[in-house]
Design a protein around this motif. Structure first.
Motif, PDB file in Angstrom:
ATOM      1  N   ARG A   3       0.816  -1.223   0.000  1.00 39.56           N
ATOM      2  CA  ARG A   3       0.000   0.000   0.000  1.00 39.56           C
ATOM      3  C   ARG A   3       0.846   1.269   0.000  1.00 39.56           C
ATOM      4  O   ARG A   3       0.519   2.243  -0.682  1.00 39.56           O
ATOM      5  CB  ARG A   3      -0.922  -0.007   1.215  1.00 39.56           C
ATOM      6  CG  ARG A   3      -1.830   1.225   1.333  1.00 39.56           C
ATOM      7  CD  ARG A   3      -2.878   1.008   2.415  1.00 39.56           C
ATOM      8  NE  ARG A   3      -2.277   0.647   3.690  1.00 39.56           N
ATOM      9  CZ  ARG A   3      -1.848   1.539   4.598  1.00 39.56           C
ATOM     10  NH1 ARG A   3      -1.953   2.841   4.349  1.00 39.56           N
ATOM     11  NH2 ARG A   3      -1.339   1.137   5.744  1.00 39.56           N
ATOM     12  N   LEU A   4       1.945   1.264   0.738  1.00 43.52           N
ATOM     13  CA  LEU A   4       2.748   2.468   0.919  1.00 43.52           C
ATOM     14  C   LEU A   4       4.029   2.487   0.095  1.00 43.52           C
ATOM     15  O   LEU A   4       4.534   3.556  -0.236  1.00 43.52           O
ATOM     16  CB  LEU A   4       3.117   2.629   2.400  1.00 43.52           C
ATOM     17  CG  LEU A   4       1.958   2.706   3.391  1.00 43.52           C
ATOM     18  CD1 LEU A   4       2.487   2.676   4.814  1.00 43.52           C
ATOM     19  CD2 LEU A   4       1.133   3.962   3.143  1.00 43.52           C
ATOM     20  N   GLY A   5       4.566   1.301  -0.196  1.00 41.34           N
ATOM     21  CA  GLY A   5       5.854   1.213  -0.860  1.00 41.34           C
ATOM     22  C   GLY A   5       6.970   1.105   0.158  1.00 41.34           C
ATOM     23  O   GLY A   5       6.809   1.487   1.324  1.00 41.34           O
ATOM     24  N   PRO A   6       8.127   0.585  -0.242  1.00 41.98           N
ATOM     25  CA  PRO A   6       9.223   0.357   0.694  1.00 41.98           C
ATOM     26  C   PRO A   6       9.816   1.621   1.307  1.00 41.98           C
ATOM     27  O   PRO A   6      10.336   1.588   2.420  1.00 41.98           O
ATOM     28  CB  PRO A   6      10.270  -0.375  -0.156  1.00 41.98           C
ATOM     29  CG  PRO A   6       9.931  -0.028  -1.560  1.00 41.98           C
ATOM     30  CD  PRO A   6       8.451   0.119  -1.598  1.00 41.98           C
ATOM     31  N   SER A   7       9.747   2.751   0.611  1.00 39.34           N
ATOM     32  CA  SER A   7      10.322   3.976   1.171  1.00 39.34           C
ATOM     33  C   SER A   7       9.444   4.576   2.260  1.00 39.34           C
ATOM     34  O   SER A   7       9.954   5.142   3.239  1.00 39.34           O
ATOM     35  CB  SER A   7      10.558   5.008   0.059  1.00 39.34           C
ATOM     36  OG  SER A   7       9.337   5.373  -0.546  1.00 39.34           O
ATOM     37  N   SER A   8       8.140   4.447   2.129  1.00 37.15           N
ATOM     38  CA  SER A   8       7.223   5.041   3.113  1.00 37.15           C
ATOM     39  C   SER A   8       6.928   4.116   4.288  1.00 37.15           C
ATOM     40  O   SER A   8       6.628   4.576   5.388  1.00 37.15           O
ATOM     41  CB  SER A   8       5.906   5.439   2.437  1.00 37.15           C
ATOM     42  OG  SER A   8       6.119   6.440   1.469  1.00 37.15           O
ATOM     43  N   MET A  39      -3.400  -5.085  -7.844  1.00 38.51           N
ATOM     44  CA  MET A  39      -2.953  -3.797  -8.376  1.00 38.51           C
ATOM     45  C   MET A  39      -3.656  -2.626  -7.712  1.00 38.51           C
ATOM     46  O   MET A  39      -3.058  -1.579  -7.469  1.00 38.51           O
ATOM     47  CB  MET A  39      -3.206  -3.730  -9.885  1.00 38.51           C
ATOM     48  CG  MET A  39      -2.107  -4.300 -10.742  1.00 38.51           C
ATOM     49  SD  MET A  39      -2.440  -3.977 -12.503  1.00 38.51           S
ATOM     50  CE  MET A  39      -2.357  -2.184 -12.541  1.00 38.51           C
ATOM     51  N   GLN A  40      -4.945  -2.804  -7.425  1.00 38.03           N
ATOM     52  CA  GLN A  40      -5.732  -1.717  -6.849  1.00 38.03           C
ATOM     53  C   GLN A  40      -5.227  -1.313  -5.466  1.00 38.03           C
ATOM     54  O   GLN A  40      -5.454  -0.188  -5.038  1.00 38.03           O
ATOM     55  CB  GLN A  40      -7.202  -2.123  -6.782  1.00 38.03           C
ATOM     56  CG  GLN A  40      -7.859  -2.219  -8.150  1.00 38.03           C
ATOM     57  CD  GLN A  40      -9.284  -2.734  -8.081  1.00 38.03           C
ATOM     58  OE1 GLN A  40      -9.563  -3.758  -7.472  1.00 38.03           O
ATOM     59  NE2 GLN A  40     -10.204  -2.015  -8.709  1.00 38.03           N
ATOM     60  N   GLY A  41      -4.539  -2.227  -4.797  1.00 36.48           N
ATOM     61  CA  GLY A  41      -4.034  -1.914  -3.460  1.00 36.48           C
ATOM     62  C   GLY A  41      -2.537  -1.720  -3.400  1.00 36.48           C
ATOM     63  O   GLY A  41      -1.955  -1.664  -2.317  1.00 36.48           O
ATOM     64  N   THR A  42      -1.884  -1.616  -4.579  1.00 41.31           N
ATOM     65  CA  THR A  42      -0.429  -1.492  -4.614  1.00 41.31           C
ATOM     66  C   THR A  42      -0.010  -0.140  -5.166  1.00 41.31           C
ATOM     67  O   THR A  42      -0.515   0.290  -6.201  1.00 41.31           O
ATOM     68  CB  THR A  42       0.187  -2.607  -5.489  1.00 41.31           C
ATOM     69  OG1 THR A  42      -0.228  -3.885  -4.994  1.00 41.31           O
ATOM     70  CG2 THR A  42       1.719  -2.539  -5.442  1.00 41.31           C
ATOM     71  N   THR A  43       0.910   0.525  -4.489  1.00 49.41           N
ATOM     72  CA  THR A  43       1.401   1.820  -4.950  1.00 49.41           C
ATOM     73  C   THR A  43       2.090   1.683  -6.297  1.00 49.41           C
ATOM     74  O   THR A  43       2.781   0.687  -6.565  1.00 49.41           O
ATOM     75  CB  THR A  43       2.380   2.433  -3.931  1.00 49.41           C
ATOM     76  OG1 THR A  43       2.912   3.649  -4.459  1.00 49.41           O
ATOM     77  CG2 THR A  43       3.525   1.487  -3.641  1.00 49.41           C
ATOM     78  N   ASP A  67       9.786   0.405  -8.745  1.00 48.02           N
ATOM     79  CA  ASP A  67      10.875   1.371  -8.912  1.00 48.02           C
ATOM     80  C   ASP A  67      11.574   1.654  -7.582  1.00 48.02           C
ATOM     81  O   ASP A  67      12.799   1.846  -7.550  1.00 48.02           O
ATOM     82  CB  ASP A  67      10.340   2.675  -9.506  1.00 48.02           C
ATOM     83  CG  ASP A  67       9.920   2.517 -10.957  1.00 48.02           C
ATOM     84  OD1 ASP A  67      10.471   1.623 -11.632  1.00 48.02           O
ATOM     85  OD2 ASP A  67       9.046   3.272 -11.408  1.00 48.02           O
ATOM     86  N   GLU A  68      10.819   1.684  -6.503  1.00 49.47           N
ATOM     87  CA  GLU A  68      11.430   1.922  -5.192  1.00 49.47           C
ATOM     88  C   GLU A  68      12.273   0.733  -4.753  1.00 49.47           C
ATOM     89  O   GLU A  68      13.336   0.906  -4.152  1.00 49.47           O
ATOM     90  CB  GLU A  68      10.345   2.219  -4.155  1.00 49.47           C
ATOM     91  CG  GLU A  68       9.704   3.581  -4.323  1.00 49.47           C
ATOM     92  CD  GLU A  68       8.741   3.912  -3.204  1.00 49.47           C
ATOM     93  OE1 GLU A  68       8.643   3.117  -2.232  1.00 49.47           O
ATOM     94  OE2 GLU A  68       8.076   4.963  -3.286  1.00 49.47           O
ATOM     95  N   PRO A 111      18.787  -2.777  -4.750  1.00 53.55           N
ATOM     96  CA  PRO A 111      19.088  -3.315  -6.084  1.00 53.55           C
ATOM     97  C   PRO A 111      19.349  -4.816  -6.103  1.00 53.55           C
ATOM     98  O   PRO A 111      19.021  -5.489  -7.086  1.00 53.55           O
ATOM     99  CB  PRO A 111      20.334  -2.528  -6.512  1.00 53.55           C
ATOM    100  CG  PRO A 111      20.901  -1.962  -5.251  1.00 53.55           C
ATOM    101  CD  PRO A 111      19.728  -1.725  -4.354  1.00 53.55           C
ATOM    102  N   ASP A 112      19.913  -5.359  -5.018  1.00 54.12           N
ATOM    103  CA  ASP A 112      20.164  -6.804  -4.987  1.00 54.12           C
ATOM    104  C   ASP A 112      18.863  -7.588  -4.878  1.00 54.12           C
ATOM    105  O   ASP A 112      18.709  -8.646  -5.491  1.00 54.12           O
ATOM    106  CB  ASP A 112      21.111  -7.168  -3.841  1.00 54.12           C
ATOM    107  CG  ASP A 112      20.630  -6.645  -2.494  1.00 54.12           C
ATOM    108  OD1 ASP A 112      19.927  -5.619  -2.462  1.00 54.12           O
ATOM    109  OD2 ASP A 112      20.972  -7.251  -1.460  1.00 54.12           O
TER     110      ASP A 112
END
Length: 209
Positions: free
Chosen positions: A20-25, A93-97, A102-103, A109-110
């Protein structure tokens, strides 16, 4: 609570927040609060956020693999399975940022490289499934299933990550629907096209190709 159940509880909450938020948030504090535990307790199980993210993605991959295998085992043919998986992915998809992949690529990267390996395996599996669909009379015999699988996965990934979609006034789901149906129509036989039309009618889908 057993150690396995405790870990699963953390992963369940972390996966929801990660998508929902992504790895950075997503933060360890947020995951700890969502689990109703202290951050110290969380760190005892996952010493770093990176380890938690990596375990979340591995768990998601295992879950999706099991779900796909179950869907194909319970479906009468490949297209029926495709439709079921399409509905499942559409909901995810509807619940994924939109910036999720890309984040991951920028921050880890690994881990992203490992996901690419899984993607190659998925393309190979999809190619075999399309070959089976040819045997079922649903996909044109002239289609190179390996190339078709690559195009299919690449296009779906692009739709899932494209920020330009919103700039043009479309929703990701609208473009996802149109892309999925267009790609499937492009390789389908008359029998396959009939199944696609039946599916769209049942779903009350008004996508125009």
């Amino acid at each position: 609570m057993s150690e396995i159940t405790f870990k699963e509880r953390i992963l369940s909450e972390a996966i929801k927040q990660l998508l929902r938020l992504g790895p950075s948030s997503m933060t360890m504090d947020m995951v700890a609060r969502g689990c109703g535990m202290s951050k110290r307790t969380l760190y005892e199980t996952f010493p770093t956020k990176k380890e938690l993210v990596k375990e979340c993605l591995a768990t998601l991959h295992e879950q999706r693999t099991r779900e796909h295998q179950q869907i194909f085992a319970q479906s009468q043919n490949c297209f029926e399975a495709f439709f079921k998986i399409y509905v499942m992915v559409r909901t995810l998809m509807q619940g994924t940022t939109i910036n999720f992949t890309d984040e991951i690529k920028r921050l880890y990267p690994d881990i992203y490289a490992e996901r690419r390996i899984h993607e190659r395996g998925f393309i190979q599996g999809l190619s075999k499934t399309l070959l089976q669909a040819q045997h079922e009379g649903l996909v044109l015999e002239s289609i190179n299933t390996s190339i078709a699988a690559f195009i299919f996965v690449s296009e779906m990934d692009h739709v899932n990550r494209s920020e330009q979609i919103a700039e043009l006034g479309f929703s990701r789901i609208e473009v996802f629907d149109a892309t999925f149906v267009s790609l499937l129509r492009g390789i389908a036989t008359v029998k396959g096209l009939s199944m696609i039309d039946d599916f769209l009618t049942k779903q009350n889908n008004t996508t125009t190709i």
